[in-house]
Motif scaffolding. Structure first.
Motif, PDB file in Angstrom:
ATOM      1  N   TYR A   1       0.866  -1.175   0.000  1.00 48.84           N
ATOM      2  CA  TYR A   1       0.000   0.000   0.000  1.00 48.84           C
ATOM      3  C   TYR A   1       0.903   1.226   0.000  1.00 48.84           C
ATOM      4  N   ARG A   2       0.832   2.005  -1.030  1.00 54.02           N
ATOM      5  CA  ARG A   2       1.647   3.220  -1.125  1.00 54.02           C
ATOM      6  C   ARG A   2       0.863   4.368  -0.519  1.00 54.02           C
ATOM      7  N   SER A   3       1.544   5.128   0.312  1.00 54.28           N
ATOM      8  CA  SER A   3       0.882   6.253   0.955  1.00 54.28           C
ATOM      9  C   SER A   3       1.885   7.368   1.194  1.00 54.28           C
ATOM     10  N   GLN A   4       1.366   8.466   1.648  1.00 53.35           N
ATOM     11  CA  GLN A   4       2.214   9.613   1.959  1.00 53.35           C
ATOM     12  C   GLN A   4       1.751  10.145   3.308  1.00 53.35           C
ATOM     13  N   PHE A   5       2.686  10.258   4.241  1.00 51.64           N
ATOM     14  CA  PHE A   5       2.359  10.730   5.580  1.00 51.64           C
ATOM     15  C   PHE A   5       3.106  12.021   5.872  1.00 51.64           C
ATOM     16  N   ARG A   6       2.515  12.832   6.703  1.00 53.35           N
ATOM     17  CA  ARG A   6       3.180  14.049   7.161  1.00 53.35           C
ATOM     18  C   ARG A   6       3.672  13.793   8.583  1.00 53.35           C
ATOM     19  N   LEU A   7       4.944  14.057   8.826  1.00 52.56           N
ATOM     20  CA  LEU A   7       5.537  13.886  10.147  1.00 52.56           C
ATOM     21  C   LEU A   7       6.144  15.201  10.599  1.00 52.56           C
ATOM     22  N   PRO A   8       6.080  15.496  11.884  1.00 55.05           N
ATOM     23  CA  PRO A   8       6.837  16.646  12.368  1.00 55.05           C
ATOM     24  C   PRO A   8       8.326  16.406  12.078  1.00 55.05           C
ATOM     25  N   TYR A   9       9.004  17.446  11.648  1.00 50.03           N
ATOM     26  CA  TYR A   9      10.397  17.276  11.229  1.00 50.03           C
ATOM     27  C   TYR A   9      11.275  16.659  12.324  1.00 50.03           C
ATOM     28  N   PRO A  10      11.150  17.067  13.598  1.00 53.22           N
ATOM     29  CA  PRO A  10      11.983  16.426  14.641  1.00 53.22           C
ATOM     30  C   PRO A  10      11.741  14.909  14.737  1.00 53.22           C
ATOM     31  N   LEU A  11      10.490  14.481  14.528  1.00 53.88           N
ATOM     32  CA  LEU A  11      10.188  13.055  14.544  1.00 53.88           C
ATOM     33  C   LEU A  11      10.847  12.358  13.357  1.00 53.88           C
ATOM     34  N   TYR A  12      10.791  12.998  12.185  1.00 57.78           N
ATOM     35  CA  TYR A  12      11.458  12.440  11.011  1.00 57.78           C
ATOM     36  C   TYR A  12      12.961  12.299  11.268  1.00 57.78           C
ATOM     37  N   GLU A  13      13.576  13.306  11.887  1.00 66.73           N
ATOM     38  CA  GLU A  13      15.014  13.251  12.172  1.00 66.73           C
ATOM     39  C   GLU A  13      15.347  12.077  13.083  1.00 66.73           C
ATOM     40  N   GLN A  14      14.499  11.834  14.099  1.00 67.13           N
ATOM     41  CA  GLN A  14      14.711  10.684  14.984  1.00 67.13           C
ATOM     42  C   GLN A  14      14.564   9.376  14.215  1.00 67.13           C
ATOM     43  N   LEU A  15      13.555   9.304  13.364  1.00 71.11           N
ATOM     44  CA  LEU A  15      13.329   8.109  12.555  1.00 71.11           C
ATOM     45  C   LEU A  15      14.506   7.864  11.620  1.00 71.11           C
ATOM     46  N   LYS A  16      14.998   8.912  10.998  1.00 70.03           N
ATOM     47  CA  LYS A  16      16.140   8.813  10.087  1.00 70.03           C
ATOM     48  C   LYS A  16      17.389   8.348  10.829  1.00 70.03           C
TER      49      LYS A  16
END
Length: 111
Positions: A5-20
């Motif tokens: 399932y292809r999707s697009q999510f919006r994440l707060p940038y600090p959360l994205y940085e932690q995930l990365k």
């Protein structure tokens, strides 16, 4: 995975940085990290701990069963060791994320 399932999510940038950062530490793509964390979360939500803890009738207080919390800790340690070994095995057999055969490969659009 046959179906994706292809999707697009919006994440707060600090959360994205932690995930990365976590994805980098685990040697996988951000997408693979996100999928692994969601799977882990959903599996732990469905975990039946009745083998380790019980409640008295009419009470919400939880007490260790005969196996007890020590057994739970040992079992979790064993599962972590098996998961680590399996992850290493899969990582060693998969091409790198930059390789076109990797499931998370995304061609670069930079010129």
């Amino acid at each position: 995975m046959d179906e994706i399932y292809r999707s697009q999510f919006r994440l707060p940038y600090p959360l994205y940085e932690q995930l990365k950062a976590s994805a980098d530490a685990n040697h996988r793509s951000v997408n693979a990290e996100l999928v692994a964390r969601l799977e882990e979360s959903l599996v732990s939500d469905s975990f039946d701990d009745s083998e380790y803890f019980t409640s008295l009738p009419g009470s919400t207080t939880r007490y260790p069963t005969d196996r007890g919390a020590g057994a739970l800790e040992r079992d979790l340690r064993d599962v972590r060791q098996q998961l680590h070994a399996l992850t290493k095995l899969v990582r060693d057999r998969l091409p790198s994320v930059d390789h076109p055969e990797h499931p998370d490969f995304e061609p670069s659009t930079k010129k």
